[in-house]
Scaffold this active site. Structure first.
Site, mmCIF file in Angstrom:
data_model
loop_
_atom_site.group_PDB
_atom_site.id
_atom_site.type_symbol
_atom_site.label_atom_id
_atom_site.label_comp_id
_atom_site.label_asym_id
_atom_site.label_seq_id
_atom_site.Cartn_x
_atom_site.Cartn_y
_atom_site.Cartn_z
ATOM 1 C CB THR A 11 32.753 102.140 11.786
ATOM 2 O OG1 THR A 11 32.582 101.066 12.705
ATOM 3 C CG2 THR A 11 33.901 101.820 10.852
ATOM 4 C CB ALA A 246 25.360 95.149 15.616
ATOM 5 C CE LYS A 247 30.052 100.582 14.855
ATOM 6 N NZ LYS A 247 30.602 99.613 13.919
ATOM 7 N NE ARG A 248 20.751 94.498 15.554
ATOM 8 C CZ ARG A 248 21.750 93.714 15.171
ATOM 9 N NH1 ARG A 248 22.534 94.072 14.187
ATOM 10 N NH2 ARG A 248 21.978 92.560 15.774
ATOM 11 C CG ASP A 249 22.149 95.986 19.708
ATOM 12 O OD1 ASP A 249 20.947 95.702 19.705
ATOM 13 O OD2 ASP A 249 23.018 95.306 19.150
#
Ligand code: GLU
Length: 274
Positions: A11, A246-249
């Site tokens: 993802t 998480a993906k935001r990082d």
């Protein structure tokens, strides 16, 4: 022989937290002369992208991991998940649920389980005729496990974690979980349990955020008569802000580190495997 696996969902790009999970599984296999496997958990067709699958394999190879072939791609096995669901349905352990998220949120009493509010059981009470009528009318439905009936059939269960020791399973605290979603013919819980058995995994290493879910996986193992692997849930890697990665990082993805000139050994060290 010990068999471990890393099972990412494509993802997004892999970050240091994934590197930590992958290296934990890889090292556990290597320490005992076993096999390390890969599985791509791409059953959610709305969130997964093939481009990320390619990147995952590339990133892991760059990191220095070597895995036994073949890589299991979950989206190629929907027929197997379907057959397993049919088996449970035939034993009266599944029921169709027509509720929308809104219906569930509006239910008067919604005690919380490990994954959020528990399903209030509305559709469990529908008669066979009502179910057939709604299905014939084309109403979309999920398939839920009748967890009380399933627990009664399975009896008391426990499983073993290498760090936590013996754990008494309490799958009922998840309520009647969805095993097949309206928009996706299998759930994570179903696919992960069947696939760990299918791939011959003997030690499941994964983040401790999935510790509670193992109770449910243990119930599914009992219902399907599957072997029970050993488990080792590990702490999640935290970012500088103390929150899980998480993906935001974006700055912590393996790709961006590599582009910034960080080498694989340094990345392994940053993931806690120096
Ligand atoms: N696909 C899951 C994830 O990316 C991993 C599940 C597991 O290791 O059991 O979080």
């Amino acid at each position: 022989m010990i068999v471990t696996r890393f099972a990412p969902s494509p993802t997004g790009e892999l970050h240091l937290g994934h590197a930590h999970a992958a290296l934990t599984a890889w090292e556990a296999a290597r320490a005992e002369g076993g096999r390390f496997l890969l599985r791509i958990e791409d059953i959610d067709r709305t969130r997964c992208r093939p481009v990320f699958t390619g990147q995952i394999l590339e990133d892991l190879a760059w990191l220095g991991l070597v895995w036994a072939r073949p890589v299991r791609i979950q989206s190629a096995h929907f027929a197997e998940y379907r057959a397993a669901l049919d088996q449970l349905a035939g034993r009266g352990l599944l029921y169709p649920c027509f509720c929308t998220r809104k219906d569930i949120a509006a239910a008067p009493t919604a005690p919380h389980g490990p994954d959020g509010p528990l399903y209030p059981g509305t559709c469990r009470a529908l008669t066979p005729a009502e179910r057939a009528e709604r299905i014939a009318a084309g109403q979309p439905y999920a398939l839920r496990l009748d967890v009380a009936a399933a627990c009664a059939e399975a009896g008391p269960l426990c499983w073993h974690d290498r760090h936590a020791g013996t754990v008494t399973a309490d799958p009922a605290r998840f309520g009647d979980v969805v095993l097949a979603r309206k928009d996706c013919p299998a759930s994570y819980h179903l696919a992960v349990t069947l696939d760990d058995a299918r791939q011959g995994v003997t030690l499941v290493t994964r983040g401790e955020d999935l510790f509670a879910a193992t109770d449910l996986h243990r119930l599914l193992q009992a219902l399907f008569g599957l072997p029970v692997p050993d488990y080792a849930h590990h702490p999640l890697l935290l970012g500088p802000d103390g929150r899980r990665l998480a993906k935001r990082d974006r700055a912590q993805t393996l790709r961006s580190l590599r582009e910034a000139g960080v080498d694989p050994a340094q990345v392994r060290a940053m993931a806690g495997h120096g």
